[in-house]
Design an enzyme around this catalytic site. Structure first.
Site, PDB file in Angstrom:
ATOM      1  N   LYS A 195       0.948  -1.264  -0.139  1.00 57.81           N
ATOM      2  CA  LYS A 195      -0.145   0.178   0.046  1.00 57.81           C
ATOM      3  C   LYS A 195       1.099   1.243   0.054  1.00 57.81           C
ATOM      4  O   LYS A 195       1.893   1.462   1.043  1.00 57.81           O
ATOM      5  CB  LYS A 195      -0.926   0.049   1.202  1.00 57.81           C
ATOM      6  CG  LYS A 195      -1.697   1.357   1.447  1.00 57.81           C
ATOM      7  CD  LYS A 195      -2.812   1.343   2.415  1.00 57.81           C
ATOM      8  CE  LYS A 195      -3.589   2.505   2.588  1.00 57.81           C
ATOM      9  NZ  LYS A 195      -4.611   2.462   3.496  1.00 57.81           N
ATOM     10  N   LYS A 248      -2.107  -1.309  -4.157  1.00 51.92           N
ATOM     11  CA  LYS A 248      -3.026  -0.191  -3.879  1.00 51.92           C
ATOM     12  C   LYS A 248      -2.254   0.919  -4.002  1.00 51.92           C
ATOM     13  O   LYS A 248      -1.243   0.860  -2.999  1.00 51.92           O
ATOM     14  CB  LYS A 248      -3.645  -0.384  -2.548  1.00 51.92           C
ATOM     15  CG  LYS A 248      -4.619   0.842  -2.182  1.00 51.92           C
ATOM     16  CD  LYS A 248      -5.400   0.463  -0.946  1.00 51.92           C
ATOM     17  CE  LYS A 248      -5.815   2.053  -0.796  1.00 51.92           C
ATOM     18  NZ  LYS A 248      -6.413   1.918   0.763  1.00 51.92           N
TER      19      LYS A 248
HETATM   20  C1  PBG Z   1      -7.571   3.444   5.622  1.00 52.38           C
HETATM   21  C2  PBG Z   1      -7.835   3.412   4.159  1.00 52.38           C
HETATM   22  C3  PBG Z   1      -7.670   4.299   3.144  1.00 52.38           C
HETATM   23  C4  PBG Z   1      -7.909   3.798   1.764  1.00 52.38           C
HETATM   24  C5  PBG Z   1      -8.062   2.606   2.057  1.00 52.38           C
HETATM   25  N1  PBG Z   1      -8.248   2.181   3.454  1.00 52.38           N
HETATM   26  C6  PBG Z   1      -7.020   5.729   3.063  1.00 52.38           C
HETATM   27  C7  PBG Z   1      -5.513   5.946   3.518  1.00 52.38           C
HETATM   28  O1  PBG Z   1      -4.636   5.295   3.795  1.00 52.38           O
HETATM   29  O2  PBG Z   1      -5.174   7.368   3.722  1.00 52.38           O
HETATM   30  C8  PBG Z   1      -7.901   4.409   0.492  1.00 52.38           C
HETATM   31  C9  PBG Z   1      -9.093   4.043  -0.263  1.00 52.38           C
HETATM   32  C10 PBG Z   1      -9.308   4.911  -1.428  1.00 52.38           C
HETATM   33  O3  PBG Z   1      -8.910   5.979  -1.801  1.00 52.38           O
HETATM   34  O4  PBG Z   1     -10.360   4.364  -2.123  1.00 52.38           O
HETATM   35  N2  PBG Z   1      -6.275   3.394   6.250  1.00 52.38           N
END
Ligand code: PBG
Length: 324
Positions: A195, A248
């Protein structure tokens, strides 16, 4: 002499021929739709940057889940907007938290629908960071306890799978141990393994009201410049017991998806994140691109790059197109 013997266009002459030669097909069963659950009743509050996505109260989320299940979509992933936030993100691991209550309501109304929960603290903490902040730094090991407690409370409420998105080191092991200790031996973990600290989460943070109040997430999420590190993160998550892995965001990271597909023989999920969705919707609303074609092409390309599962805000319209 390849030409004129070889003419690749022969396989593109008609719709029937193209369909026969098609290498990659989409199916609604491999889509997962994110839902944002808020307190209240009868609420469908539009998220302006992600039309027509809405924040949903538990009752409207249940209605939504009936439709999602009828469309044959693979599952939902739940995000919670708690009534109150605090330093410790306590509603995130409260058995009566917003997500825990939503899980129980959805499970009793649509038991066959697969429910995944996002396990993270950023929606629940007053500072908006994904863990416990100690002297301005997100403390890894202290955060693991919150994550493990959150995952256990989700599964106790009826979640079918948990998906930690916090990027703390060792969280998969911590969650696995906690689940097993509570008897949830058969509940899998979908790890947000690679991520990235991405600007493409911008619209989500409006949707989930989870923007960090100071600094950014670069001390825990990955540097977009790195790919070897992504393989290392995935390897560690698998060693710790992850059942499925995730990359992601999706479209700007297709090289990572391909590398992961080639190296690891477990189900691979990608998250087509909010910014990817919003870019397509904004261009479509301006008349600059055809919405349906952009949606289907983006999803097809994620599959072609190697993704098995796709978390996408397009799950419903794409399932409708596939059902035609
Ligand atoms: C929570 C999380 C996030 C997303 C999914 N889980 C945001 C982040 O890490 O700031 C992003 C999902 C999206 O942008 O559709 N940590």
């Amino acid at each position: 002499m390849p030409f004129p013997i070889h003419r690749p266009r022969r396989l593109r002459t008609t719709e029937a021929m193209r369909s026969l030669a098609c290498e990659t097909r989409l199916h609604p069963a491999s889509f997962i739709l994110p839902l944002f659950i808020c307190p209240g009743e009868g609420i469908r509050r539009p998220i302006s940057s992600m039309p027509p996505q809405c924040q949903l109260s538990i009752d409207t989320a249940v209605e939504e889940c009936r439709e999602i299940h009828a469309l044959g979509i693979g599952g939902v992933i739940l995000f919670g907007l708690p009534a109150t936030k605090d330093e410790c993100g306590s509603e995130g691991y409260d058995d009566n938290g917003i997500v825990q209550r939503a899980i129980r309501a959805i499970k009793s109304a649509v038991p066959e629908l697969l429910i995944i929960t996002d396990v993270c603290n950023c929606e629940y903490t007053s500072h908006g960071h994904c863990g416990k902040v100690v002297d301005g730094y997100v403390d890894n090991d202290a955060t693991l306890e919150w994550l493990a407690a959150g995952a256990v409370s989700h599964v106790r409420a009826g979640a079918d799978m948990v998906a930690p998105s916090d990027m703390m080191d060792g969280r998969v092991a911590a969650i696995r141990t906690a689940l097993d200790k509570n008897g949830y031996l058969t509940t899998p973990i979908l790890a947000y393994s690679a991520k990235y600290a991405s600007v493409f989460y911008g619209p989500f943070r409006e949707a989930a009201e989870s923007a960090p109040q100071f600094g950014d997430r670069r001390s825990y999420q990955m540097d977009p410049a790195n790919s070897r590190e992504a393989m290392r993160e995935i390897e560690l998550d698998l060693e710790e017991g992850a059942d499925m892995i995730m990359v992601k965001p999706a479209m700007p990271y297709l090289d990572i998806v391909r590398q992961a597909r080639d190296r690891f023989d477990v189900p691979l999920c990608v998250y087509q994140v909010s910014g990817e969705y919003s870019m397509i919707m904004a261009a479509a609303q301006n008349g600059w691109m055809d919405e349906e074609r952009a949606m289907m092409e983006s999803l097809t390309c994620l599959r072609r790059a190697g993704a098995d599962l796709i978390i996408t805000y397009f799950a419903k319209p794409a399932a409708r197109v596939l059902g035609r």
